[in-house]
Design a protein around this motif. Structure first.
Motif, PDB file in Angstrom:
ATOM      1  N   VAL A 746       0.820  -1.218   0.000  1.00  0.00           N
ATOM      2  CA  VAL A 746       0.000   0.000   0.000  1.00  0.00           C
ATOM      3  C   VAL A 746       0.848   1.259   0.000  1.00  0.00           C
ATOM      4  CG1 VAL A 746      -1.978  -1.089   1.101  1.00  0.00           C
ATOM      5  CG2 VAL A 746      -0.169  -0.102   2.518  1.00  0.00           C
ATOM      6  N   ASP A 747       2.148   1.111  -0.267  1.00  0.00           N
ATOM      7  CA  ASP A 747       3.022   2.280  -0.248  1.00  0.00           C
ATOM      8  C   ASP A 747       2.567   3.312  -1.282  1.00  0.00           C
ATOM      9  OD1 ASP A 747       5.431   3.564   0.819  1.00  0.00           O
ATOM     10  OD2 ASP A 747       6.192   3.321  -1.230  1.00  0.00           O
ATOM     11  N   GLU A 748       2.294   2.862  -2.510  1.00  0.00           N
ATOM     12  CA  GLU A 748       1.847   3.780  -3.555  1.00  0.00           C
ATOM     13  C   GLU A 748       0.469   4.342  -3.230  1.00  0.00           C
ATOM     14  OE1 GLU A 748       2.024   2.093  -7.418  1.00  0.00           O
ATOM     15  OE2 GLU A 748       4.150   1.516  -7.267  1.00  0.00           O
ATOM     16  N   LEU A 749      -0.384   3.515  -2.672  1.00  0.00           N
ATOM     17  CA  LEU A 749      -1.727   3.968  -2.323  1.00  0.00           C
ATOM     18  C   LEU A 749      -1.663   5.054  -1.249  1.00  0.00           C
ATOM     19  CD1 LEU A 749      -4.768   3.479  -2.831  1.00  0.00           C
ATOM     20  CD2 LEU A 749      -4.720   1.797  -0.991  1.00  0.00           C
ATOM     21  N   MET A 750      -0.765   4.887  -0.298  1.00  0.00           N
ATOM     22  CA  MET A 750      -0.595   5.905   0.743  1.00  0.00           C
ATOM     23  C   MET A 750      -0.121   7.223   0.151  1.00  0.00           C
ATOM     24  SD  MET A 750      -1.228   5.427   4.004  1.00  0.00           S
ATOM     25  CE  MET A 750      -0.123   6.680   4.648  1.00  0.00           C
ATOM     26  N   ASN A 751       0.873   7.163  -0.730  1.00  0.00           N
ATOM     27  CA  ASN A 751       1.428   8.385  -1.316  1.00  0.00           C
ATOM     28  C   ASN A 751       0.393   9.131  -2.160  1.00  0.00           C
ATOM     29  OD1 ASN A 751       3.912   7.856  -0.154  1.00  0.00           O
ATOM     30  ND2 ASN A 751       4.658   6.692  -1.930  1.00  0.00           N
ATOM     31  N   ALA A 752      -0.456   8.367  -2.878  1.00  0.00           N
ATOM     32  CA  ALA A 752      -1.407   8.997  -3.795  1.00  0.00           C
ATOM     33  C   ALA A 752      -2.688   9.440  -3.097  1.00  0.00           C
ATOM     34  CB  ALA A 752      -1.751   8.032  -4.929  1.00  0.00           C
ATOM     35  N   ASN A 753      -2.956   8.941  -1.888  1.00  0.00           N
ATOM     36  CA  ASN A 753      -4.243   9.204  -1.247  1.00  0.00           C
ATOM     37  C   ASN A 753      -4.107   9.835   0.129  1.00  0.00           C
ATOM     38  OD1 ASN A 753      -6.563   7.734  -2.959  1.00  0.00           O
ATOM     39  ND2 ASN A 753      -4.693   6.504  -3.081  1.00  0.00           N
TER      40      ASN A 753
END
Length: 882
Positions: A746-753
């Motif tokens: 969820v690293d990318e999801l955290m950065n984008a959201n």
């Protein structure tokens, strides 16, 4: 019993009324006839003679009080005359049949006729359609004959039973007792029972299957019955008989050679019934139809191949007879005008045969495909036929659209119901189209690319006036929905249905009523019952087969696919306008469909050809039914149903939905989409708990290198319907993912959201998770000699606080005690991600100016950094930390 004993019994009957009963009993008793081995009518003639003599004696007895006008005398006299007629008619038939079955009049011409060609092109087409039928169906045209050819002469009792009975008009008193009173013939028609009547007609008309020298026996029999001039009845009898004759025999005796008994017999009726006065032109231009009863019979016949053959025979008889009459009447009777209605009928039958053979095996509804039913019963949708044929070629929307475009401009197109279809090459092309089988993918590409005039094509090629895309795509959607309803395991059928609905949606600006009712029909009839059964059991939806559907309802992949498609349909339904036209408006719209639903290609058709084509473009029966009951979709009910479809994919226990959905018992009932349902603007605790459980489950099951926001699509849709903030949903999901140690996913999801998160909640829960992770690492280090010395580097107060936070979280969330961090020796590998996670929390806390949280995160980051560095140093040195 013997004939003698029965005759003696007659002699002991003195009452005329009793004699009448006895005469009928003997005449209709097949048991007496078979049991006594009686052949022919001789015995019954003897009984009639006895009754006649008895009547004479009574009338000549001076002491008798019975007069000539006595009712019993009149009835007996009429009955005697009736049986005399029957005996005369039967004796003619019996004599012929005895000779025929003994082979005395066999002719060897039938085999010779098989070597010939039919006399007319219509005859050649009739034979070819029979061959096409047998090729397409792999069955003989005679397999379904209701009456099989008899190999023995007809019994007298069967002949009597098939007759309508003695006339109600009794003999006049002036002829009673006269030996020739039976010369005044009664009109003896056949009975009303089709079964009994047809069984006898096969015998009466059998001479027409022989040669020219014996066919007049038929007229002699009919004359004996007093019905020689009952032309309407005779046409009806002839038609019923002809439909029982084996196809090959009927074709041989009717179409081949220089003469035909059947044509010759009908020719006499035409000559007798054609009155020049009837052919004088009227203001309307209408003229009588020769052999009109047979014309009606052919238009109502379901056996289309035999009806076509019969119509060919009638047309030829009319043509031959009216040519002679045309000369005699100096043109008052026109041969061309006389055969014209039959030419038109033959072309209509050609169309019916094309459709039924091209679509062989397809359901046509409760009524048979006949000319009469198509014209008068409004029982068929021509668009449905064409759409069904299109689907037999391809389910792909783009391919079907290309097919329709080619058919509009193809030079091979022609109308089978017009004279242009009479060309031999063209009706053979129709038959070739019927014979074509499978390899549909190759067939459509071959047709689209080919310019060969001998290449057969789909039905649309021959129904150019029905090439109206909006109507065809509407019917394809309905047919695909129905096909999926029959084979629900194949979800690709429902996908194809949705593709058709989307194509229909593209034209919804002009035809939004049609688009709306078709979408609603697909949902109501096919998709809605499945969800009703899924939630409440199959007893609530008897239209579904539990044996078929139950296994599918336990297949998670199938349910997931269905939910996706159901949502797509509901999304289309959501576009239904808030108000649909009233019934009268939709009716007018539908009546104008042929004008409004243009071919959309800018081409002009020959209006005269379009007007005379058959079937004509008219109001579509199925669209009329759907448009007659348009309903407005309730926005509240629509959202509620969309929510339940989404929620059904998020739990294994569907009973949970009962606590989350208002009016749960009413969802997915028939028509529920069109009725308002109560909703709440605020989410309930049950709804929040349901969504949280779904998020926890999704996090637990999540796999793969990364998870993006699309994974939350269903849950977020559900949350939007229930009033749950998207921030709350994403925050809970990310917390669950971190708690399961799936940081990297969820690293990318955290950065984008980051802006879609509830920072306060995330920081609070994140600190708990960080404490649980650190405590697990500390406990592991204490148990290991290699890393035991690291513990001394840590701040004691921080360690105590971490322990307290861990214990508190464990009490509130017992399952976290059994998480990944306590199961193996790989916990140390999580230290880098845990350290990064703590730094992320610290940054987030700092950005929202949460001083307390920032300080806690900073303290934890010092601990995690110290542990990480110490463990790394220890690993590098390979020695214990002192």
């Amino acid at each position: 019993s013997t004939p003698g004993t029965i005759y003696e019994a007659f002699a002991h009957i003195h009452s005329l009324s009793d004699l009448i009963i006895a005469l009928d009993l003997v005449g209709t008793s097949s048991h007496i006839e078979e049991g006594m081995n009686i052949d022919g009518s001789a015995f019954h003639a003897l009984a009639v003679a006895h009754c006649q003599e008895k009547l004479r004696l009574i009338l000549n007895d001076d002491e008798s009080s019975v007069s000539h006008s006595h009712p019993s005398v009149l009835r007996m006299s009429a009955k005697i005359a009736y049986y005399h007629q029957l005996i005369d008619a039967y004796d003619l038939l019996h004599k012929f049949e005895v000779a025929a079955f003994n082979g005395e009049d066999d002719v060897g011409e039938k085999d010779e006729r098989e070597e010939m060609n039919p006399r007319t092109s219509w005859g050649a087409e009739a034979v070819s359609w029979i061959e096409t039928y047998e090729c397409v169906t792999s069955r003989s045209i005679d397999d379904d004959l209701a009456v099989k050819e008899s190999k023995t002469p007809l019994m007298f009792s069967s002949f009597v039973k098939a007759c309508s009975g003695c006339s109600n008009v009794v003999a006049s008193s002036s002829t009673v007792g006269s030996s020739d009173n039976h010369d005044e013939k009664q009109t003896i028609l056949l009975c009303d029972s089709t079964k009994d009547r047809t069984a006898v007609l096969t015998h009466i008309f059998r001479p027409l299957l022989k040669d020219i020298f014996v066919f007049k026996i038929v007229n002699s029999i009919l004359d004996a019955l007093g019905i020689r001039n009952e032309y309407d009845s005779l046409q009806k009898y002839f038609g019923e008989w002809f439909m029982t004759v084996p196809g090959k025999i009927a074709a041989n005796v009717s179409l081949f050679g220089l003469w035909s008994p059947t044509v010759r017999w009908l020719q006499e009726i035409v000559t007798s019934t054609c009155d020049p006065k009837d052919f004088i032109a009227t203001e309307t231009g209408e003229q009588p139809i020769c052999l009109e009863t047979l014309y009606t019979f052919c238009s109502q016949a379901a056996d289309l191949q035999r009806a076509f053959l019969l119509a060919v025979v009638c047309r030829e008889a009319i043509s031959v007879a009216t040519k002679q009459l045309e000369e005699k009447t100096y043109g008052q009777i026109s041969c061309e005008d006389a055969v014209k209605p039959w030419d038109i009928l033959l072309r209509k039958l050609r169309v019916c045969m094309l459709v039924t053979l091209r679509l062989y095996g397809a359901p046509f509804g409760p009524l048979a495909v006949t000319v009469r039913n198509i014209e008068e019963e409004n029982a068929f949708s021509i668009y449905e036929w064409i759409a069904r044929d299109e689907l037999s070629v391809s389910h792909k929307q783009d391919e079907v659209v290309a097919l329709e475009a080619v058919c509009r401009s193809n030079r091979r197109t022609f109308c089978p119901s017009l004279p242009e279809g009479d060309d031999v090459a063209r009706w053979k092309l129709l038959q070739k189209a019927c014979r074509v089988k499978a390899a549909e993918g190759e067939r459509i590409s071959k047709f689209l690319m080919s310019d060969d005039v001998e290449q057969s094509g789909p039905l649309l090629l021959y129904f150019k006036h029905f090439n109206q895309p909006i109507m065809l795509v509407a019917h394809r959607a309905l047919l695909l929905g129905g096909k999926w309803g029959q084979e629900p395991q194949f979800l690709h059928l429902l996908e194809d249905c949705i593709s058709a609905l989307r194509a229909l949606e593209a034209e919804s600006g002009k035809y939004e009523s049609i688009a709306a009712v078709v979408r609603a029909e697909i949902w109501e009839v096919y998709v809605r019952p499945v969800y009703r059964a899924l939630l409440f059991g199959f007893h609530d939806v008897p239209e579904l087969s539990e044996d078929v559907m139950a296994p599918l309802c336990f297949d998670p992949d199938w349910l997931s696919g269905l939910a996706h498609l159901a949502q797509a349909i509901l999304s289309l339904v959501a576009r239904t306008p808030s108000s649909l036209p009233r019934d009268d408006e939709t009716r007018n719209t539908n009546e104008d469909s042929s004008a409004r639903v243009n071919l959309s290609n800018g081409e002009d058709e020959d209006d005269s050809a379009k007007d005379s084509s058959w079937p004509p473009v008219a109001e579509d029966m199925m669209m009329q039914r759907l448009l007659s009951r348009p309903q407005r979709v309730s926005s509240s009910s629509l959202e509620l149903h969309r929510a339940v479809v989404s929620a059904s994919q998020l739990t294994d226990d569907l009973s949970e939905l009962a606590y989350c959905v208002p009016s749960f018992d009413d969802v997915f009932l028939q028509g529920s989409l069109f009725h308002e349902m109560p909703t709440s603007s605020l989410c309930s605790e049950d709804q929040v708990n349901f969504v949280n459980r779904a998020l926890t489950r999704k996090a637990f099951l999540a796999t793969g290198p990364v998870v993006d926001h699309l994974e939350l699509y269903e849950i977020e849709n559900l949350g939007r319907t229930w009033g749950i903030d998207r921030k709350q949903i994403r925050t809970h999901f990310l917390i669950e993912m971190f708690e399961h140690g799936k940081d990297a996913m969820v690293d990318e999801l955290m950065n984008a959201n980051a802006h879609y998160l509830d920072s306060t909640v995330f920081i609070s829960k994140g600190l708990e998770i960080a404490c649980m992770r650190l405590y697990s690492v500390i406990m592991y280090l204490r148990s290991s000699r290699q890393f035991r010395g690291i513990i001394g580097m840590l701040d004691a107060d921080t360690c105590q606080w971490v322990k307290e936070q861990h214990d508190k979280a464990s009490r509130l969330r017992p399952r976290s005690k059994k998480n990944k961090f306590q199961n193996d020796e790989d916990q140390l590998s999580l230290l880098p991600t845990t350290h990064a996670f703590i730094l992320r929390i610290m940054t987030m806390a700092s950005s929202i100016k949460e001083a307390g949280a920032t300080e806690k995160a900073h303290t934890l980051s010092i601990m995690s950094g110290t542990l990480l560095k110490a463990v790394q140093d220890c690993d590098e040195s390979g020695s214990e930390v002192s």
